[in-house]
Design a protein around this motif. Structure first.
Motif, short mmCIF file in Angstrom:
data_model
loop_
_atom_site.label_atom_id
_atom_site.label_comp_id
_atom_site.label_asym_id
_atom_site.label_seq_id
_atom_site.Cartn_x
_atom_site.Cartn_y
_atom_site.Cartn_z
N CYS A 86 7.06 -9.84 1.98
CA CYS A 86 6.15 -10.21 1.49
C CYS A 86 5.31 -9.19 1.51
N TRP A 87 4.03 -9.27 0.49
CA TRP A 87 3.39 -8.23 0.64
C TRP A 87 2.74 -8.77 2.03
N CYS A 88 2.40 -9.76 2.76
CA CYS A 88 1.52 -9.38 3.92
C CYS A 88 1.99 -8.64 5.26
N GLU A 132 5.24 -17.21 6.61
CA GLU A 132 4.00 -16.48 7.85
C GLU A 132 2.72 -16.83 7.01
N CYS A 133 2.74 -16.63 5.56
CA CYS A 133 1.68 -17.06 4.21
C CYS A 133 1.89 -17.45 3.03
N CYS A 156 7.67 -17.01 1.95
CA CYS A 156 6.81 -16.03 2.84
C CYS A 156 6.70 -17.75 4.28
N SER A 182 5.80 -9.81 6.48
CA SER A 182 6.31 -10.37 6.86
C SER A 182 7.94 -10.70 5.75
ZN ZN Z 1 3.33 -13.61 2.81
#
Ligand code: ZN
Length: 398
Positions: free
Chosen positions: A7-9, A26-27, A24, A11
């Motif tokens: 993911c961009w974050c 996480e987000c 994702c 994760s």
């Molecule tokens: Zn994410």
């Protein structure tokens, strides 16, 4: 095409969401599984590459959207003006503004006429030259990360605008970090992008024919953010003050202003005062006035339409009640007729009975008269005398 594993974050906990997207853990950003790589977003061959000329013609046509020629005309008083009004609310000229992925450049044109030092950027050489010609605006070609700014000679930006751009970026955090480095301390980002409403499953969307399905174009929209993941992205680059505005396409987009410092809004009077201070600003003010008038007319039309619908509904209800009342009236009339008929029958029976009674009375009278006549006759008197004699002489009567 690239299968995105992360993911961009950062994760790597990506779960299946739909045939083309992961989610994702996480987000909750939706991550495309068949999108473009950074290299694939670059336009070297305008005839062949994804964001080349055909993106603005055949691809738009496939999606059912007008081509860039039509868009450069019809977007101007519609979305471009809407976006300009948002910018004016947060920044007034003189200010330096760049719009990334500005397409035909209509908003950059409006910004320039309002008094901003505005510049646009696009990936396709053809679109860049079209925008330059169409609106007489400065344009940058290619990725923002590849631009060479000379901030020792020029000012940093007061605002960076990304309308329908962030979701296309293969590396949103990297690009946004770079963009943040181009901004002054009190500058803002203005961002419009699709908004994935968290907790909605793909199955729910399919079952409800959700309008957001139209935004799930996995080859173009590499990351579909929700409000929280958008905030998270901006927080990571130091933009902690975030204000959400009503997006023009409120049914599937989000629209936000992000700043490092407290956001100060300009009052409508202050904006007008500025626009009316120069000739092209007057044109912009006239466009805003007309747009507000149209909006007010549209709102009135909607209110009248709603009232009409309500009146029609009441009318239908009244008609239904009238029909019910008519039906009850018919029933009552029918009962009345039945009662009248029974009454007539009873009267007729009564008359018959009266007539029989009169006949009987008449017969009785006749009989009484006959008896009286017999009793007064000579034979009767002799018969009575004979009975009396028989009684006296002790003979048995009868
Ligand atoms: Zn994410």
């Amino acid at each position: 095409m690239l299968k995105i594993q992360k993911c961009w974050c950062g994760s790597t906990h990506l779960n299946y969401f739909s045939p083309e997207y992961s989610i994702c853990q996480e987000c909750s950003t939706l991550v495309s599984q068949c999108g473009l790589s950074v290299e694939e977003t670059v336009v070297e061959n305008d005839q062949e590459d994804f964001y080349g000329k055909k993106y603005w013609f055949s691809h738009m046509d496939e999606l059912g959207f007008p081509d860039i020629y039509q868009r450069s005309r019809q977007d101007l008083p519609e979305r471009c003006l809407y976006w300009l009004c948002t910018l004016l609310k947060y920044k007034l000229p003189p200010a330096r503004v760049i719009e990334l992925g500005c397409a035909h450049g209509g908003l950059v044109g409006l910004m320039k006429w309002s008094g901003f030092n505005a510049i646009g950027s696009e990936m396709s050489p053809w679109v860049v030259s079209f925008a330059r010609e169409a609106f007489d605006i400065p344009m940058l070609l290619g990725k923002i990360g590849d631009q060479k700014f000379q901030f020792e000679k020029e000012e940093k930006f007061d605002a960076i605008i990304l309308n329908d751009v962030l979701e296309h970026l293969p590396e949103p955090l990297v690009t946004m970090e770079y963009c943040a480095s181009l901004l002054k301390e009190d500058a803002i980002f203005i961002i419009q992008m699709p908004c994935y409403g968290e907790n909605r499953t793909y199955e729910d969307m399919i079952n409800n024919n959700d309008i957001f399905l139209g935004q799930m174009k996995a080859d173009e929209h590499l990351y579909l953010f929700n409000k929280n993941s958008a905030k998270e992205l901006l927080n990571r680059i130091g933009f902690n003050v975030i204000e959400f505005e009503e997006p023009i396409f409120y049914f599937y987009d989000m629209y936000l202003i992000a700043s490092k410092k407290n956001i100060v809004k300009n009052a409508a009077e202050k904006i007008s005062q500025y626009l009316l201070s120069h000739p092209s600003g007057r044109l912009i003010q006239a466009l805003i006035d007309k747009s507000e008038e149209c909006k007010a007319n549209y709102d009135n039309l909607q209110i009248n339409l709603l009232r009409n619908v309500e009146t029609q509904s009441q009318l239908q209800q009244t008609q239904s009640q009238l029909q019910q009342t008519q039906s009850q009236l018919q029933q009552t009339q029918s009962q009345l007729q039945q009662t009248q008929s029974q009454l007539q029958q009873t009267q007729s029976q009564l008359q018959q009975t009266q007539s029989q009674l009169q006949q009987t009375q008449s017969q009785l009278q006749q009989t009484e008269e006959r008896i009286a006549a017999i009793e007064s006759s000579k034979f009767w008197k002799i018969r009575q005398a004979w009975f009396r004699i028989k009684q006296r002489i002790g003979l048995r009567i009868n």
